[in-house]
Design an enzyme around this catalytic site. Sequence first.
Site, PDB file in Angstrom:
ATOM      1  N   GLY A  46       0.843  -1.200   0.000  1.00  0.00           N
ATOM      2  CA  GLY A  46       0.000   0.000   0.000  1.00  0.00           C
ATOM      3  C   GLY A  46       0.869   1.237   0.000  1.00  0.00           C
ATOM      4  CD  GLN A  51       3.385   5.660   3.022  1.00  0.00           C
ATOM      5  OE1 GLN A  51       2.440   5.169   2.413  1.00  0.00           O
ATOM      6  NE2 GLN A  51       4.349   4.931   3.544  1.00  0.00           N
ATOM      7  CB  CYS A  92       5.353   1.886   7.701  1.00  0.00           C
ATOM      8  SG  CYS A  92       4.830   3.413   6.899  1.00  0.00           S
ATOM      9  CG  LEU A  93       6.669   1.041   1.610  1.00  0.00           C
ATOM     10  CD1 LEU A  93       6.000   1.411   0.291  1.00  0.00           C
ATOM     11  CD2 LEU A  93       7.823   0.061   1.372  1.00  0.00           C
ATOM     12  CG  HIS A 134      -0.440   1.017   7.504  1.00  0.00           C
ATOM     13  ND1 HIS A 134       0.541   0.541   8.361  1.00  0.00           N
ATOM     14  CD2 HIS A 134       0.196   1.810   6.608  1.00  0.00           C
ATOM     15  CE1 HIS A 134       1.717   1.045   7.989  1.00  0.00           C
ATOM     16  NE2 HIS A 134       1.539   1.818   6.928  1.00  0.00           N
ATOM     17  CD  GLU A 135      -1.304   2.316   3.014  1.00  0.00           C
ATOM     18  OE1 GLU A 135      -0.765   3.430   3.123  1.00  0.00           O
ATOM     19  OE2 GLU A 135      -0.647   1.258   3.005  1.00  0.00           O
ATOM     20  CG  HIS A 138       0.468   6.623   5.956  1.00  0.00           C
ATOM     21  ND1 HIS A 138       1.634   7.029   6.569  1.00  0.00           N
ATOM     22  CD2 HIS A 138       0.663   5.315   5.640  1.00  0.00           C
ATOM     23  CE1 HIS A 138       2.480   6.012   6.629  1.00  0.00           C
ATOM     24  NE2 HIS A 138       1.918   4.945   6.066  1.00  0.00           N
TER      25      HIS A 138
HETATM   26  O1  GNR Z   1       4.159  -2.618   2.510  1.00  0.00           O
HETATM   27  C1  GNR Z   1       3.547  -2.518   3.578  1.00  0.00           C
HETATM   28  N1  GNR Z   1       3.327  -3.615   4.312  1.00  0.00           N
HETATM   29  C2  GNR Z   1       2.485  -3.629   5.414  1.00  0.00           C
HETATM   30  C3  GNR Z   1       2.537  -4.748   6.240  1.00  0.00           C
HETATM   31  C4  GNR Z   1       1.712  -4.838   7.330  1.00  0.00           C
HETATM   32  C5  GNR Z   1       0.821  -3.823   7.603  1.00  0.00           C
HETATM   33  C6  GNR Z   1       0.770  -2.704   6.808  1.00  0.00           C
HETATM   34  C7  GNR Z   1       1.588  -2.606   5.710  1.00  0.00           C
HETATM   35  S1  GNR Z   1       1.493  -1.210   4.688  1.00  0.00           S
HETATM   36  C8  GNR Z   1       3.117  -1.183   4.047  1.00  0.00           C
HETATM   37  C9  GNR Z   1       3.249  -0.116   2.978  1.00  0.00           C
HETATM   38  C10 GNR Z   1       3.056   1.236   3.625  1.00  0.00           C
HETATM   39  O2  GNR Z   1       3.858   1.758   4.337  1.00  0.00           O
HETATM   40  N2  GNR Z   1       1.920   1.817   3.415  1.00  0.00           N
HETATM   41  O3  GNR Z   1       1.652   2.988   4.016  1.00  0.00           O
HETATM   42 NI    NI Z   2       2.822   3.025   5.814  1.00  0.00          NI
END
Ligand code: GNR
Ligand code: NI
Length: 168
Positions: A46, A51, A92-93, A134-135, A138
């Site tokens: 995601g 980001q 998270c990236l 999670h997104e 953000h």
């Molecule tokens: O790549 C991602 N893997 C992930 C693994 C577990 C829970 C959430 C994520 S999202 C993350 C990519 C990201 O940072 N999206 O904002």
């Molecule tokens: Ni993230």
Amino acid sequence: MSLLPILEFPDSRLRKIASPVTVFDEKLEVLIDNMFETMYNAQGIGLAATQIDVHKRLLVIDVSENKDSPLTFINPEFEVIENELSEYDEGCLSVPGFYDTVSRPQRIKVRAQDRLGQAFEMEADGILAVCIQHEVDHLEGKLFVDYLSSLKRQRIRKKLEKEHKKSA
Ligand code: GNR
Ligand code: NI
């Protein structure tokens, strides 16, 4: 298409609250394509616009095994349809190299618009429900490390600051 640089914790721009998308044009489509390319390139499931320092309510997701199921959510809103929580080891990236357990509602109903502005609804559970929450966090300036203890969050911040100094 082009790869976009991903902001990393503790960059204060990750704390901005995103504004609704109001214009659905060619420029938005290019942005979405670049976000997918950036997400796939970084091997993420995601990516939220926040980001990449674009503070619009827009996110892309692909939780499929074969990376062939791109989902675009514009102006997303979700409601919890099952209060039961489930734990997932999140990464998270924007917090590269760190993973920790976060509890979130297991099942949600999402309302959003697609890349053409068409409204849609879907129910999500499992990793998709985790990823959408999670997104959307953000877009509100929130990161998964905010759910951890302040001690853990501080440790992660210090390690990443050290990394950033090395590569600066
Ligand atoms: O790549 C991602 N893997 C992930 C693994 C577990 C829970 C959430 C994520 S999202 C993350 C990519 C990201 O940072 N999206 O904002
Ligand atoms: Ni993230």
